[in-house]
Scaffold this motif. Structure first.
Motif, PDB file in Angstrom:
ATOM      1  N   THR A 272     -15.624 149.392  22.026  1.00 61.95           N
ATOM      2  CA  THR A 272     -16.400 148.605  22.977  1.00 61.95           C
ATOM      3  C   THR A 272     -15.776 147.217  23.058  1.00 61.95           C
ATOM      4  N   SER A 273     -15.555 146.740  24.262  1.00 63.05           N
ATOM      5  CA  SER A 273     -15.011 145.392  24.426  1.00 63.05           C
ATOM      6  C   SER A 273     -16.091 144.371  24.072  1.00 63.05           C
TER       7      SER A 273
ATOM      8  N   ASN B 135     -18.521 144.034  26.987  1.00 60.48           N
ATOM      9  CA  ASN B 135     -19.491 145.129  27.055  1.00 60.48           C
ATOM     10  C   ASN B 135     -20.542 144.981  25.974  1.00 60.48           C
ATOM     11  N   GLU B 136     -20.135 144.556  24.798  1.00 63.93           N
ATOM     12  CA  GLU B 136     -21.092 144.367  23.699  1.00 63.93           C
ATOM     13  C   GLU B 136     -22.088 143.264  24.036  1.00 63.93           C
TER      14      GLU B 136
ATOM     15  N   GLU C  94     -16.730 140.546  34.967  1.00 65.86           N
ATOM     16  CA  GLU C  94     -16.776 141.701  34.074  1.00 65.86           C
ATOM     17  C   GLU C  94     -18.029 141.582  33.227  1.00 65.86           C
TER      18      GLU C  94
END
Length: 167
Positions: free
Chosen positions: A46-47, A50-51, A111
Protein backbone atom coordinates in the motif's frame (compact mmCIF):
# COMPACT_ATOMS: atom_id res chain seq x y z
CA UNK A 1 -24.77 -69.61 14.86
CA UNK A 2 -24.46 -70.49 11.25
CA UNK A 3 -21.51 -69.58 9.08
CA UNK A 4 -23.19 -66.70 7.13
CA UNK A 5 -24.22 -65.05 10.44
CA UNK A 6 -20.67 -65.29 11.85
CA UNK A 7 -19.22 -63.85 8.64
CA UNK A 8 -21.72 -60.97 8.83
CA UNK A 9 -20.78 -60.26 12.49
CA UNK A 10 -17.07 -60.17 11.61
CA UNK A 11 -17.77 -57.91 8.64
CA UNK A 12 -19.82 -55.49 10.81
CA UNK A 13 -17.15 -55.46 13.52
CA UNK A 14 -14.40 -54.74 10.98
CA UNK A 15 -16.45 -51.93 9.41
CA UNK A 16 -17.14 -50.44 12.85
CA UNK A 17 -13.43 -50.41 13.70
CA UNK A 18 -12.57 -48.87 10.34
CA UNK A 19 -15.12 -46.08 10.86
CA UNK A 20 -13.80 -45.36 14.36
CA UNK A 21 -10.37 -44.91 12.87
CA UNK A 22 -11.78 -42.19 10.59
CA UNK A 23 -13.17 -40.31 13.58
CA UNK A 24 -9.76 -39.91 15.25
CA UNK A 25 -8.47 -36.41 14.45
CA UNK A 26 -5.15 -36.37 12.67
CA UNK A 27 -2.85 -33.34 12.79
CA UNK A 28 -2.72 -31.36 9.57
CA UNK A 29 0.64 -31.45 7.91
CA UNK A 30 0.88 -28.92 5.08
CA UNK A 31 2.48 -30.11 1.89
CA UNK A 32 6.08 -29.15 1.39
CA UNK A 33 6.24 -26.61 -1.44
CA UNK A 34 8.45 -27.41 -4.36
CA UNK A 35 10.15 -24.97 -6.67
CA UNK A 36 7.80 -25.94 -9.48
CA UNK A 37 4.62 -25.01 -7.61
CA UNK A 38 2.92 -21.78 -8.57
CA UNK A 39 2.70 -19.38 -5.67
CA UNK A 40 -0.34 -17.12 -5.15
CA UNK A 41 0.14 -13.49 -6.16
CA UNK A 42 1.39 -11.17 -3.47
CA UNK A 43 -0.68 -8.03 -2.92
CA UNK A 44 1.22 -4.90 -3.89
CA UNK A 45 2.37 -2.81 -0.96
CA UNK A 46 0.00 0.00 0.00
CA UNK A 47 1.39 3.41 -0.90
CA UNK A 48 1.62 6.08 1.77
CA UNK A 49 -1.08 8.08 0.01
CA UNK A 50 -3.46 5.13 -0.11
CA UNK A 51 -2.79 4.47 3.57
CA UNK A 52 -3.59 8.10 4.42
CA UNK A 53 -6.86 7.84 2.44
CA UNK A 54 -7.82 4.50 4.01
CA UNK A 55 -7.22 5.85 7.51
CA UNK A 56 -9.26 8.95 6.74
CA UNK A 57 -12.16 6.84 5.50
CA UNK A 58 -11.96 4.72 8.66
CA UNK A 59 -12.68 7.85 10.72
CA UNK A 60 -15.94 8.74 8.94
CA UNK A 61 -18.56 9.58 11.54
CA UNK A 62 -16.09 10.71 14.24
CA UNK A 63 -17.35 13.86 15.94
CA UNK A 64 -16.08 17.34 15.08
CA UNK A 65 -14.48 19.31 17.88
CA UNK A 66 -12.76 22.66 17.37
CA UNK A 67 -9.09 22.03 18.20
CA UNK A 68 -9.69 18.26 18.22
CA UNK A 69 -6.71 16.24 17.03
CA UNK A 70 -7.83 12.70 17.85
CA UNK A 71 -8.16 9.99 18.60
CA UNK A 72 -11.92 10.40 19.14
CA UNK A 73 -12.75 13.88 17.83
CA UNK A 74 -11.23 16.16 15.21
CA UNK A 75 -11.19 19.49 13.52
CA UNK A 76 -10.04 19.60 9.89
CA UNK A 77 -6.32 20.11 10.44
CA UNK A 78 -6.32 17.85 13.50
CA UNK A 79 -7.67 15.02 11.33
CA UNK A 80 -4.85 15.51 8.82
CA UNK A 81 -2.23 15.72 11.56
CA UNK A 82 -3.54 12.67 13.47
CA UNK A 83 -3.43 10.42 10.39
CA UNK A 84 0.01 11.57 9.28
CA UNK A 85 1.38 11.25 12.84
CA UNK A 86 0.25 7.60 12.87
CA UNK A 87 2.45 7.07 9.81
CA UNK A 88 5.45 8.89 11.31
CA UNK A 89 5.05 12.00 9.15
CA UNK A 90 5.37 15.36 10.90
CA UNK A 91 2.60 17.78 9.99
CA UNK A 92 2.08 21.34 11.27
CA UNK A 93 -1.08 22.00 13.26
CA UNK A 94 -3.21 24.51 11.31
CA UNK A 95 -4.62 24.32 7.79
CA UNK A 96 -2.61 27.43 6.79
CA UNK A 97 0.63 25.92 8.13
CA UNK A 98 -0.11 22.63 6.37
CA UNK A 99 -0.70 24.54 3.12
CA UNK A 100 2.69 26.27 3.48
CA UNK A 101 4.48 22.98 4.27
CA UNK A 102 2.89 20.90 1.49
CA UNK A 103 4.48 20.26 -1.88
CA UNK A 104 2.00 21.72 -4.39
CA UNK A 105 0.04 19.28 -6.56
CA UNK A 106 -2.08 20.21 -9.56
CA UNK A 107 -5.75 19.35 -9.03
CA UNK A 108 -5.61 17.38 -12.28
CA UNK A 109 -2.82 15.23 -10.76
CA UNK A 110 -4.47 14.44 -7.41
CA UNK A 111 -3.78 11.06 -5.86
CA UNK A 112 -5.28 9.47 -2.75
CA UNK A 113 -3.78 10.98 0.38
CA UNK A 114 -3.18 14.41 -1.15
CA UNK A 115 -4.52 17.39 0.75
CA UNK A 116 -7.09 19.88 -0.49
CA UNK A 117 -6.93 23.41 0.89
CA UNK A 118 -9.89 25.77 0.94
CA UNK A 119 -10.16 29.53 1.39
CA UNK A 120 -13.09 30.36 3.59
CA UNK A 121 -13.54 34.02 4.53
CA UNK A 122 -10.55 35.03 2.42
CA UNK A 123 -7.82 32.83 3.94
CA UNK A 124 -6.72 29.19 3.96
CA UNK A 125 -8.76 27.89 6.85
CA UNK A 126 -9.92 24.42 5.84
CA UNK A 127 -8.14 21.22 4.75
CA UNK A 128 -9.39 17.84 3.56
CA UNK A 129 -7.88 14.51 2.47
CA UNK A 130 -8.44 13.41 -1.12
CA UNK A 131 -9.50 9.75 -1.33
CA UNK A 132 -9.73 9.32 -5.08
CA UNK A 133 -12.51 9.36 -7.66
CA UNK A 134 -13.35 13.00 -6.93
CA UNK A 135 -14.04 12.46 -3.22
CA UNK A 136 -12.51 13.82 -0.04
CA UNK A 137 -12.81 13.25 3.71
CA UNK A 138 -12.88 16.19 6.10
CA UNK A 139 -14.02 17.36 9.51
CA UNK A 140 -16.38 20.17 8.46
CA UNK A 141 -17.69 22.07 11.49
CA UNK A 142 -19.37 21.83 14.85
CA UNK A 143 -22.45 19.61 14.67
CA UNK A 144 -21.27 17.69 11.60
CA UNK A 145 -19.05 14.60 11.95
CA UNK A 146 -16.12 13.63 9.74
CA UNK A 147 -17.71 13.10 6.34
CA UNK A 148 -17.12 12.22 2.70
CA UNK A 149 -17.80 14.86 0.05
CA UNK A 150 -17.42 15.23 -3.69
CA UNK A 151 -14.80 17.60 -5.06
CA UNK A 152 -17.46 19.26 -7.21
CA UNK A 153 -19.57 20.10 -4.12
CA UNK A 154 -21.37 23.42 -4.63
CA UNK A 155 -19.92 24.91 -1.42
CA UNK A 156 -16.35 23.58 -1.54
CA UNK A 157 -15.44 23.65 -5.26
CA UNK A 158 -15.41 27.47 -5.61
CA UNK A 159 -13.39 27.76 -2.40
CA UNK A 160 -10.65 25.29 -3.41
CA UNK A 161 -7.36 27.21 -3.17
CA UNK A 162 -4.96 24.41 -4.02
CA UNK A 163 -3.71 20.93 -3.29
CA UNK A 164 -0.54 19.53 -1.79
CA UNK A 165 1.27 16.49 -0.49
CA UNK A 166 3.04 16.00 2.83
CA UNK A 167 4.69 12.60 2.23
Amino acid sequence: MNRPAITLCFALAAASLALQGCAVPQPYVPPTPTSTQIRPPVAPPTSVGNEVAIRAISLLGAPYEWGGNGPTSFDCSGLVRFIHDQLGIFVPRTAAEQYSAATPVEVSDLEPGDLLFFKIKGRISHVAIYTGEGRFVHAPQTGRPVELRMLDDDFYRPRLAGAGRLF
